[in-house]
Design an enzyme around this catalytic site. Sequence first.
Site, PDB file in Angstrom:
ATOM      1  CG  PHE A   1     -16.624  79.007  -8.322  1.00 22.14           C
ATOM      2  CD1 PHE A   1     -17.907  79.065  -7.798  1.00 22.14           C
ATOM      3  CD2 PHE A   1     -15.608  79.650  -7.639  1.00 22.14           C
ATOM      4  CE1 PHE A   1     -18.174  79.759  -6.623  1.00 22.14           C
ATOM      5  CE2 PHE A   1     -15.866  80.335  -6.457  1.00 22.14           C
ATOM      6  CZ  PHE A   1     -17.147  80.393  -5.940  1.00 22.14           C
ATOM      7  CE  LYS A   2     -17.208  83.448  -6.247  1.00 25.51           C
ATOM      8  NZ  LYS A   2     -16.751  84.740  -5.762  1.00 25.51           N
ATOM      9  CG  ASP A   3     -16.881  82.932 -15.560  1.00 26.34           C
ATOM     10  OD1 ASP A   3     -17.214  84.124 -15.445  1.00 26.34           O
ATOM     11  OD2 ASP A   3     -15.719  82.568 -15.819  1.00 26.34           O
TER      12      ASP A   3
END
Length: 486
Positions: A123-125
């Site tokens: 999810f960091k993307d």
Amino acid sequence: MQYISTRGQAPAQSFSHILLGGLAPDGGLYLPTEYPQVSGAELDAWRKLSYADLAFEVLKKFATDIPEADLKALVHKTYTAEVYRNARPGDDAAQITPLHVLEQSDGNKLVLQALSNGPTLAFKDMAMQLLGNLFEYALDKQHAELNIFGATSGDTGSAAEYAMRGKRGIRVFMLSPHKKMSAFQTAQMFSLQDPNIFNIAVEGVFDDCQDMVKAVSNDLEFKNRQKIGTVNSINWARVVAQVVYYFRGYLAATTSNEQKVSFTVPSGNFGNICAGHIARMMGLPIDKLVAATNENDVLDEFFRTGVYRVRKSAETYHTSSPSMDISKASNFERFVFDLLGRDSARLAALFKKVETDGGFDLSGKPGSDGDEFAKVAQYGFQSGKSVHADRVATIRDVHEKHGIAIDTHTADGVKVAREHLTPGVTMIVLETALPAKFNETIREALGRDAERPAGFENIEALPQRFHVMKADVAQVKQYIAAHTGL
């Protein structure tokens, strides 16, 4: 839109001014002077928007000093099906964050929001890809360069490095806890050979890495000379980019603004769920924000008791959901600032007590530091805890019932979400990563390897480049200076 420090001793600044930095000069975290509000009419109008257009509508409320045409171009460059191409079979990659209904019965509805379709499968993307484009844009405007210094427990590092590799004027120095990430996470970071990427494996835990980032950020002379910026969630732009998918999840799960939804968020450093808090403060109809922790249950303890008690490195567990192996939640300060009525003097005193006594107590009991815990419910926060046996059982159960493989952190979220369902209110679990990143536990749960998107088949076999270092601030400063030439 101006931004102030939670500690109250730094001048108000614009979005562009704080974009490239991390901590405020007084050691606090930036927040807007007030949260912009979203009307029901706006929510109605946003229902038909693409993810990129929705991101533009949300972000332009915060980045008011960036020309709207430039901001729109940046979000459309970021949120494309080509960038978020790792969608599960059957998903439309153009949706960017598609929803999957896991359970629906007796008025309860449990939904998974896919956030891990980006280049590093986490999810960091969702925020980091935008941050890379924002950084490049700002540096081009200023004819400047930036040395990013950050810490990761597994996913932030690879997301940052993949977003920044090859970017003009940017170098990345990323700390990670030595031998405490999954084999996939380690390979994803350390196999990068780009000359502007520097991986430093620290002999310690994530909190040691995070403390070093804060120490360097608080050395203003060194920070300015070395042109240090950060991509950790202490960076405001990183958090505000995450606000967008809360709006997307709500709009995709409802048909009317009269409906509410809840979110369960796997939580370690409090950045992801802090974005949900911001969305709720903006007027998004969120019922509950449920923090799901693993064995490192600092946040669960606070939301149950009002006591915030950080753990020492030796007390931090190394678990099968390692990105949440955090015992000192940096972004928690932003929520506490709001909880205290934005009293910066009280906040500074409480977090000084964290440094001296290891925590604070807002339970209102005799001898406590305050009684604000009674107000937590007004912000919708609840919590729960999941341990290794829970996540293995949840991975197996979700796969058997729905044919969907989830990663260990998402499993923590699903386990806790099931304990907080409310009839008539859809519960959305925010996905953390694709299961391929934590294959060791997937094999334990399902008896087979996790499926891998194309291009990641043999990542662990690639040559790795990294430097092992003790948790020593002076040593890391020397390393940065030696590799920047500044």
